[in-house]
Design an enzyme around this catalytic site. Structure first.
Site, short mmCIF file in Angstrom:
data_model
loop_
_atom_site.label_atom_id
_atom_site.label_comp_id
_atom_site.label_asym_id
_atom_site.label_seq_id
_atom_site.Cartn_x
_atom_site.Cartn_y
_atom_site.Cartn_z
N GLU A 61 0.93 -1.38 0.02
CA GLU A 61 0.04 -0.03 -0.05
C GLU A 61 0.88 1.35 -0.08
O GLU A 61 0.32 2.13 -0.64
CB GLU A 61 -1.08 -0.02 1.20
CG GLU A 61 -2.16 -1.06 1.40
CD GLU A 61 -1.64 -2.49 2.02
OE1 GLU A 61 -2.34 -3.05 2.43
OE2 GLU A 61 -0.40 -2.61 1.77
N ARG A 91 10.62 0.98 -4.24
CA ARG A 91 10.95 -0.31 -4.65
C ARG A 91 10.90 -1.18 -3.77
O ARG A 91 11.92 -1.32 -2.62
CB ARG A 91 12.36 0.12 -5.27
CG ARG A 91 12.95 -1.30 -6.16
CD ARG A 91 14.15 -1.14 -6.99
NE ARG A 91 14.92 -2.20 -7.17
CZ ARG A 91 14.42 -3.27 -7.91
NH1 ARG A 91 13.35 -2.93 -8.72
NH2 ARG A 91 15.05 -4.41 -8.25
N HIS A 151 20.95 5.34 -15.90
CA HIS A 151 19.79 5.60 -15.04
C HIS A 151 19.27 6.99 -15.23
O HIS A 151 18.14 7.51 -14.80
CB HIS A 151 20.47 5.74 -13.41
CG HIS A 151 21.07 4.49 -13.17
ND1 HIS A 151 22.37 4.05 -13.43
CD2 HIS A 151 20.21 3.34 -12.84
CE1 HIS A 151 22.39 2.84 -12.90
NE2 HIS A 151 21.29 2.34 -12.75
N TRP A 163 20.93 -12.12 -3.67
CA TRP A 163 19.53 -11.62 -4.03
C TRP A 163 18.58 -12.32 -3.73
O TRP A 163 17.63 -12.21 -4.18
CB TRP A 163 19.43 -10.95 -5.31
CG TRP A 163 20.70 -9.74 -5.40
CD1 TRP A 163 21.18 -9.09 -4.45
CD2 TRP A 163 20.77 -9.08 -6.79
NE1 TRP A 163 21.98 -7.95 -5.02
CE2 TRP A 163 21.71 -8.03 -6.58
CE3 TRP A 163 20.34 -8.96 -7.90
CZ2 TRP A 163 22.34 -6.94 -7.06
CZ3 TRP A 163 20.73 -8.04 -8.59
CH2 TRP A 163 21.80 -7.08 -8.64
N ASP A 187 27.03 -12.31 -15.27
CA ASP A 187 26.94 -10.83 -14.46
C ASP A 187 27.21 -11.11 -13.20
O ASP A 187 26.63 -11.98 -12.59
CB ASP A 187 25.40 -10.25 -14.66
CG ASP A 187 25.25 -9.62 -15.85
OD1 ASP A 187 26.31 -9.28 -16.72
OD2 ASP A 187 24.16 -9.43 -16.19
N GLU A 206 30.67 0.29 -14.52
CA GLU A 206 29.92 1.54 -14.71
C GLU A 206 30.77 2.56 -14.24
O GLU A 206 31.20 2.65 -13.09
CB GLU A 206 28.86 1.24 -13.36
CG GLU A 206 27.68 2.40 -13.44
CD GLU A 206 26.61 2.17 -12.33
OE1 GLU A 206 25.88 3.01 -12.01
OE2 GLU A 206 26.34 1.04 -11.83
N LYS A 246 3.96 1.76 -1.38
CA LYS A 246 4.54 1.72 -2.59
C LYS A 246 3.40 2.63 -3.58
O LYS A 246 3.89 3.57 -4.14
CB LYS A 246 4.75 0.58 -3.08
CG LYS A 246 5.35 0.72 -4.69
CD LYS A 246 5.43 -0.97 -5.23
CE LYS A 246 5.81 -0.86 -6.43
NZ LYS A 246 6.96 -0.35 -6.82
N ILE A 293 24.75 -4.23 -22.45
CA ILE A 293 24.92 -5.03 -21.29
C ILE A 293 23.97 -6.07 -21.22
O ILE A 293 24.45 -7.10 -20.33
CB ILE A 293 24.89 -4.14 -20.09
CG1 ILE A 293 25.96 -3.09 -19.97
CG2 ILE A 293 25.12 -4.92 -18.76
CD1 ILE A 293 27.16 -3.57 -20.07
N CYS A 317 28.65 -3.38 -11.42
CA CYS A 317 28.31 -2.29 -11.05
C CYS A 317 28.44 -1.37 -9.81
O CYS A 317 27.58 -1.90 -8.91
CB CYS A 317 26.93 -1.72 -11.67
SG CYS A 317 25.59 -3.13 -11.39
#
EC number: 2.1.1.14
Length: 753
Positions: free
Chosen positions: A18, A515, A694, A561, A599, A665, A20, A431, A643
């Site tokens: 909510e 995010r 970005h 992650w 990556d 980067e 976000k 990339i 990066c």
């Protein structure tokens, strides 16, 4: 000595994200400030109530943030960068959003504050900026307002405040250099004022977070704690709060402070409870962080009970989450698609509150029956066939040094690759990802929801891949990519195709601002039941005579992650993933794919908090990458992409990856990053990012040329590649075409000399 329980913080975003939705609606101009503030109030009230219903004695207040809690602290102290200040010096919620998102009070773009990882988590904060002679004053009273709000609802509260030394440690000096620690005496009066206001409200305990105390701090910073806390003592009881590591190395500093209690992370730290009890002043309260706030696993409460029971009755004791529950999803009960056995192994934030209540009750009563019942599923998991795959364990045990070595050294490989690909000087590539248009997202969503059959889905994806190849050929790029239309997320996509992972429907965790991410969960040994990327890579390659890169996410990034298993080491998980992806490299190669990118954007962020632990981590992190890549033949070119803004302290490890080409980067640092590679005499090829993806700004040909010439002063031109600094997933096609056209033109100009 009754034992209480508490949490260090609770997820803010809401079960259905909510917060976000309210933030993004407000930013888009579709709702008012009042509507946004009302959503915040509603979420806070709900979350306090949920924790109370789950049996939490002391509720955290001040853990809610509109963007991130470090930025909230900056506003509390009146630390607003000049470019974001209102003319009249006032501060409002728009000031906060401008610092986070990058706008001036006039509506013009103004650089957002830098964002970086919160210690070693996947949460981010906006880095405080300090200038010489800076003034601080109590400016943003969100904490006090929320304490009033919670007290009006009848709650027993414990305000949460980021401590002054950690706050300064997390910031950066802008402009003329000076020691930011010298600002400590300037911010302490604001802290004194806040504590006085809390005392007026009848607050007994304040949780003051000083996670910097788990680091290997310079002596001057350790020495700063005593005078700082001498200045803050006396108004309320202070619970000095640490997390993410143990405190034993800094315990002498800690025990000299005039505080009334200490919170320690007994999950991630190696502190011995008996030793802590012996060394802490006898009148201090110990808050034992026994329930993991950073993972999704149900706790074995019988183990937790055994860990703490010997000091029960010997000192004031609270039981708590190891850190804020911010890092965990909210509620397991809404997960309807998880298999019942697997679901019984998990506990999200609300279930962790329940665990704290069970543990508190057992410690107070001595009756452990409920703990045994709660812990049964996680104990049974140890023998589950879903967890153990003998073939994977056998293969892992059989790894030799040879498995992480390419057949020949870079010089030999480079010659074979030049002969195979015949690329021009200053070769151009991207990339990996291309814009994820509404059509692509709708296609994936319809397929996921069952509104589209597999054939139509595949036809749609093939069409988008074809379009990406056509676009790249038209632009004149040298090494192409398939564009990743079939991938929702670079980790989730691989997790969905590997055994040993599960996914949640609503397991959202805040990353920063609005995010949120939904990390996969590693539940068992990892293996690859079938090829993952080969079919689409092969299809893309069939459409062009130019080389198309195969695209993989590396083992360390997939590990970092995801929510990892707790019953094996991170090294074991990383190497299992590496073996699974090694087979993918072999299959891509067999399908005629000659360039494969692996990556590893998370290699650096996986570093342990203490430098003394870095070497061991980097050793297995590098080995995992090499196991993944080493199956490639000499004329297969292995790329990696990273990066970060800091390479110099891990250059040895970057070089040890032995990738043929590394893309990094560099555009935002104006190629300064290349200094590290120059000083180290980096031996392989390198693609310094020539523009910042970005930003929607399209770089000019001249600007890109200038950057590349600058790069060629540091790295021999024959080893340089030309590429953007990251994937183009979040950009639109118009600016992507324009930027890449200028990039290709710049490379062609340099070839002509």
């Amino acid at each position: 000595m009754t034992i209480l329980n508490h949490t260090l913080g609770f997820p803010r975003v809401g079960l259905r994200r909510e917060l976000k939705k309210a933030q993004e609606s407000y930013w888009a101009g579709n709702s008012t400030r009042e509507e946004l503030l009302a959503v915040g109030r509603e979420l806070r009230a709900r979350h306090w109530d949920q924790q109370k219903q789950a049996g939490i004695d002391l509720l955290p207040v001040g853990d809610f943030a509109w963007y991130d809690h470090v930025l909230t602290t900056s506003l509390l102290l009146g630390n607003v960068p000049p470019r974001h200040q209102n003319k009249d010096g006032s501060v409002d919620i728009d000031t906060l959003f401008r610092i986070g998102r990058g706008r001036a009070p006039t509506g013009e773009p103004a650089a957002a504050a830098e964002m970086t990882k919160w210690f070693n988590t996947n949460y981010h904060y906006m880095v405080p900026e300090f200038v010489k002679g800076q003034q601080f004053k109590l400016t943003w009273t969100q904490l006090l307002e929320e304490v009033d709000e919670a007290q009006a609802l009848g709650h027993k509260v414990k305000p949460v405040l980021l401590g002054p030394v950690t706050y300064l440690w997390l910031g950066k000096v802008k402009g003329e250099q000076f020691d930011r620690l010298s600002l400590l005496n300037d911010i302490l009066p604001v802290y004194q004022q806040v504590l006085a206001e809390l005392a007026k409200r009848g607050i007994e305990w304040v949780q003051i977070d000083e996670p910097a105390l788990v680091l290997e701090l310079p002596q001057a910073w350790l020495d700063a704690y005593k005078p700082a806390y001498d200045a803050l003592q006396g108004q309320v009881k202070l619970l000095l709060t640490t997390y993410f590591e143990g405190v034993t190395p800094n315990l002498d500093t800690i025990t000299a402070l005039p505080v009334q209690g200490l919170h320690v992370d007994l999950v991630h730290g190696k502190d011995d409870v008996a030793e802590l009890h012996k060394r802490l002043p006898s009148d201090w309260l110990l808050s034992a962080g026994l329930i993991n706030g950073r993972n999704v696993w149900r706790a074995d409460l019988t183990e937790k009970y055994a860990q703490i029971k010997d000091i029960v009755g010997k000192r004031d004791l609270w039981v708590a989450s190891s850190c804020s529950l911010l890092h965990s999803p909210i509620d397991l009960s809404v997960e309807t698609r998880l298999d019942a056995e697997v679901k019984s192994w998990f506990a999200f934030a609300l279930q962790k509150c329940h665990e704290l209540s069970l543990l508190r009750d057992a410690l107070n009563s001595g009756d452990t029956a409920a703990l045994a019942e709660w812990s049964a599923p996680i104990q049974a998991r140890r023998h589950s066939t879903r967890v153990h795959n003998p073939a994977v364990e056998k293969r892992l045990a059989a790894i030799t040094a040879q498995d992480s070595q390419r057949a020949n050294v870079y010089e030999v490989r480079a010659e074979a690759q030049r002969a195979r690909f015949k690329l021009p000087a200053w070769p151009t590539t991207t990339i990996g990802s291309f814009p994820q248009t509404t059509e692509i997202r709708t296609l994936r969503l319809d397929f996921k929801k069952g509104n589209l059959d597999a054939n139509n889905y595949r036809t749609g994806i093939a069409e988008h891949i074809k379009q990406a190849i056509v676009e790249q050929e038209r632009l004149g790029l040298d090494v192409l990519v398939h564009g990743e239309a079939e991938r929702n997320d670079m980790v989730e996509y691989f997790g969905e195709h590997l055994d040993g992972f599960v996914f949640t429907q609503n397991g959202w965790v805040q990353s920063y601002g609005s995010r949120c991410v939904k990390p996969p969960i590693v539940i068992g040994d990892v293996s690859r039941p079938a090829p993952i990327t080969v079919e689409w890579a092969k299809y893309a390659q069939s459409l062009t005579d130019k080389p198309v890169k195969g695209m993989l996410t590396g083992p360390v990034t997939i590990l970092c992650w995801s929510f990892p298993r707790e019953d094996v080491s991170r090294e074991t998980i990383a190497k299992q993933i590496a073996l699974a992806l090694r087979d993918e490299v072999a299959d891509l190669e067999a399908a005629g794919i000659g360039i494969i990118q692996i990556d590893e954007p998370a290699l650096r962020e996986g570093l342990p908090l203490r430098r003394s632990d870095w070497d061991a981590y980097l050793q297995w992190g590098v080995e995992a990458f090499r196991i993944n890549a080493a199956v490639a033949k000499d004329d297969t070119q292995i790329h990696t992409h990273m990066c970060y803004c800091e390479f110099n302290d891990i250059m040895d490890s970057i070089a040890a990856l032995d990738a043929d080409v590394i893309t990094i980067e560099t555009s935002r640092s104006d190629m300064e990053l290349l200094e590290s590679f120059e000083e180290f005499d980096y031996p392989n090829e390198i693609g310094p990012g020539v523009y910042d993806i970005h930003s929607p700004n399209v770089p000019s040909v001249e600007w890109i040329e200038a950057l590349l010439k600058k790069a060629a002063k540091r790295i021999p031109a024959e080893r340089l590649w030309v590429n953007p600094d990251c994937g183009l997933k979040t950009r639109g096609w118009p600016e992507t075409r324009a930027a890449l056209a200028n990039m290709v033109q710049a490379a062609q100009n340099l070839r002509r000399g």
